[in-house]
Design an enzyme around this catalytic site. Structure first.
Site, mmCIF file in Angstrom:
data_model
loop_
_atom_site.group_PDB
_atom_site.id
_atom_site.type_symbol
_atom_site.label_atom_id
_atom_site.label_comp_id
_atom_site.label_asym_id
_atom_site.label_seq_id
_atom_site.Cartn_x
_atom_site.Cartn_y
_atom_site.Cartn_z
ATOM 1 N N HIS A 235 0.833 -1.338 -0.039
ATOM 2 C CA HIS A 235 -0.055 -0.009 -0.203
ATOM 3 C C HIS A 235 0.853 1.223 0.089
ATOM 4 O O HIS A 235 0.233 2.447 -0.010
ATOM 5 C CB HIS A 235 -1.010 -0.146 1.192
ATOM 6 C CG HIS A 235 -0.191 0.247 2.470
ATOM 7 N ND1 HIS A 235 0.447 -0.675 3.199
ATOM 8 C CD2 HIS A 235 -0.219 1.425 3.178
ATOM 9 C CE1 HIS A 235 1.075 -0.221 4.229
ATOM 10 N NE2 HIS A 235 0.672 1.230 4.457
HETATM 11 C C1 UD1 Z 1 -1.998 5.304 5.977
HETATM 12 C C2 UD1 Z 1 -0.752 5.935 6.767
HETATM 13 C C3 UD1 Z 1 0.392 4.834 6.748
HETATM 14 C C4 UD1 Z 1 0.007 3.376 7.175
HETATM 15 C C5 UD1 Z 1 -1.484 3.083 6.530
HETATM 16 C C6 UD1 Z 1 -2.040 1.549 6.841
HETATM 17 C C7 UD1 Z 1 -0.041 8.127 6.433
HETATM 18 C C8 UD1 Z 1 0.672 9.195 6.036
HETATM 19 N N1 UD1 Z 1 -0.108 7.098 6.002
HETATM 20 O O1 UD1 Z 1 -1.725 5.219 4.870
HETATM 21 O O2 UD1 Z 1 1.288 5.059 7.222
HETATM 22 O O3 UD1 Z 1 0.804 2.382 6.886
HETATM 23 O O4 UD1 Z 1 -2.373 4.042 6.558
HETATM 24 O O5 UD1 Z 1 -2.919 1.469 6.363
HETATM 25 O O6 UD1 Z 1 -0.762 8.356 7.675
HETATM 26 N N2 UD1 Z 1 -9.250 4.704 2.268
HETATM 27 C C9 UD1 Z 1 -10.440 3.962 2.080
HETATM 28 N N3 UD1 Z 1 -10.977 3.613 3.350
HETATM 29 C C10 UD1 Z 1 -10.292 3.846 4.653
HETATM 30 C C11 UD1 Z 1 -8.946 4.558 4.588
HETATM 31 C C12 UD1 Z 1 -8.540 4.792 3.609
HETATM 32 O O7 UD1 Z 1 -10.974 3.843 1.218
HETATM 33 O O8 UD1 Z 1 -10.955 3.234 5.657
HETATM 34 C C13 UD1 Z 1 -8.635 5.207 1.078
HETATM 35 C C14 UD1 Z 1 -8.737 6.724 1.243
HETATM 36 O O9 UD1 Z 1 -9.733 7.299 0.424
HETATM 37 C C15 UD1 Z 1 -7.438 7.096 0.141
HETATM 38 C C16 UD1 Z 1 -6.556 5.857 0.482
HETATM 39 O O10 UD1 Z 1 -7.396 4.770 1.116
HETATM 40 O O11 UD1 Z 1 -7.612 7.190 -1.189
HETATM 41 C C17 UD1 Z 1 -5.358 6.464 1.612
HETATM 42 O O12 UD1 Z 1 -5.710 6.333 2.840
HETATM 43 P P1 UD1 Z 1 -4.826 7.199 3.799
HETATM 44 O O13 UD1 Z 1 -5.410 7.125 5.313
HETATM 45 O O14 UD1 Z 1 -4.716 8.634 3.235
HETATM 46 O O15 UD1 Z 1 -3.393 6.847 3.602
HETATM 47 P P2 UD1 Z 1 -2.973 5.102 3.629
HETATM 48 O O16 UD1 Z 1 -2.468 4.910 2.282
HETATM 49 O O17 UD1 Z 1 -4.072 4.392 4.231
#
Ligand code: UD1
Length: 366
Positions: free
Chosen positions: A207
């Site tokens: 991811h």
């Molecule tokens: C975040 C953390 C990362 C951690 C990871 C674990 C930061 C900078 N990054 O990255 O360190 O390893 O979480 O998963 O804080 N999304 C969903 N549903 C959710 C959550 C996210 O669809 O419940 C989608 C969001 O819309 C977005 C993407 O996933 O498009 C990224 O989510 P985000 O929390 O911004 O970052 P992660 O890549 O999950």
């Protein structure tokens, strides 16, 4: 008067770190512990199932910040958490890990003069292009107390000039969660449901933005996984970020056609049931590098660096590139392959040490 402690929970990797601390603090008579969920992860399978598996109560406060750019997400947590503190000012704030919510809540707490503790302090990848590295550096620079998972993290902080009295090595608290749920994990049916019981298989998670956000990075990874699946059944638990990119770049079918089993994110217990039976784990996650080290399961980490080098020097982890993954899988599949050892203080008792630290710092007699 009981002292109030806020635990900040934001994203999937945080939940298994706050759970043991929550349960240990809930048994103490001198404090009241409240979970603040920032809502950075909000899907049921990224958050709710973890609260259920880890036997956590509903959060006392939910900030509902959701997704957004780094600035939007960090700013939204700061604004929302500050208003929680106005209503329920804690005596202690504990932030965990390295996600955007970690630095956001720490900034609020420190500026309002609330003693702030960073759980999982001192880890460094030395790669400032990783958003998590910036969050780690910034949080450690401002938090009052730095609870580290291993001695190398202490050394990193000391080298940065941190005063020794701010640092306490409590060990790896994720191992407490695993030990708390070991029996439930062993009984869970994920392997059985996927018809993998008794046969060799590999587990994949990916991811990191650097691996999944561009076609140039993701396509070679997809190809190497498709090739590997010809030799070893692979189950790929797909993070929402990765699912979106696989769809955007039309790469999902290449995996499916090669026989890679794509599944939605699994709950903690379901995922650990899968991991404990795996011959090899292929990942770019931080937590999974640690869990496999504890379990002695070969882990191949698709990154140029790791903020958890102890999993390589002592544990079962190896850093690999797409070009070297195939050969690394072959080595990992040999039963004589190195399984590593468990680092010091990865023993299931980190939460007890954390509570003792708080008690001492809060001058509570035992
Ligand atoms: C975040 C953390 C990362 C951690 C990871 C674990 C930061 C900078 N990054 O990255 O360190 O390893 O979480 O998963 O804080 N999304 C969903 N549903 C959710 C959550 C996210 O669809 O419940 C989608 C969001 O819309 C977005 C993407 O996933 O498009 C990224 O989510 P985000 O929390 O911004 O970052 P992660 O890549 O999950």
């Amino acid at each position: 008067m009981k002292q109030t402690i806020h635990l900040i929970a934001a994203a999937r990797p945080n939940f298994m770190k706050i759970a043991p601390l929550y349960h240990a603090l809930a048994r103490e008579t001198w404090c009241r512990v409240a979970i603040v969920h920032t809502g950075q992860h909000y899907d049921a399978n990224m958050s709710d199932t973890f609260f259920r598996d880890l036997r956590l109560p509903d959060p006392a406060f939910h900030l509902d910040v959701g997704s957004g750019s780094h600035g939007q997400q960090t700013g939204a947590v700061m604004i929302a958490y500050e208003s929680v503190v106005e209503r329920d000012r804690p005596d202690w704030l504990v932030v965990v890990g390295d996600v955007n919510s970690t630095i956001a809540a720490a900034l609020v707490g420190v500026k309002l003069g609330i003693p702030t503790v960073h759980l999982e302090a001192g880890l460094r990848s030395r790669d400032r292009s990783m958003p998590e590295e910036i969050n780690r550096l910034a949080t450690d620079a401002i938090a009052d107390v730095l609870w580290t998972p291993s001695r190398d993290a202490d050394a990193n902080l000391l080298a940065e000039g941190v005063a020794p009295e701010r640092i306490e090595c409590i060990g790896n608290i994720m191992i407490d969660s695993y030990e708390m749920l070991r029996a439930t994990i062993e009984q869970a049916g994920t392997r059985r449901e996927l018809q993998l019981d008794g046969q060799p298989y590999g587990v994949v998670t990916l991811h990191r933005p650097s691996n999944v956000d561009t076609r140039d990075a993701l396509e070679p990874l997809v190809q190497v996984l498709a090739d590997a699946a010809q030799r070893l059944p692979l189950v790929f638990a797909v993070h929402p970020r990765t699912r979106k990119r696989l769809t955007d770049f039309a790469l999902q079918d290449r995996l499916i056609d090669a026989g890679v089993r794509l599944v939605d994110p699994l709950s903690y217990v379901q995922f650990m049931n899968l991991v404990t039976g795996a011959r090899v784990v292929i990942t770019d996650s931080g937590g999974v590098q640690e869990e496999t080290t504890y379990l002695g399961i070969p882990c191949l980490t698709l990154r140029d660096n790791t903020e958890r080098p102890i999993t390589v020097t002592e544990g079962s982890n190896r850093l690999v590139q797409p070009a070297t993954l195939g050969a690394a899988i072959d080595v990992a599949l040999q039963s004589s392959g190195r399984r590593g050892s468990r680092p010091e203080l990865w023993d299931g008792h980190a939460a007890e040490r954390a509570v003792a630290s708080l008690r001492r710092r809060a001058s509570i007699a035992t």
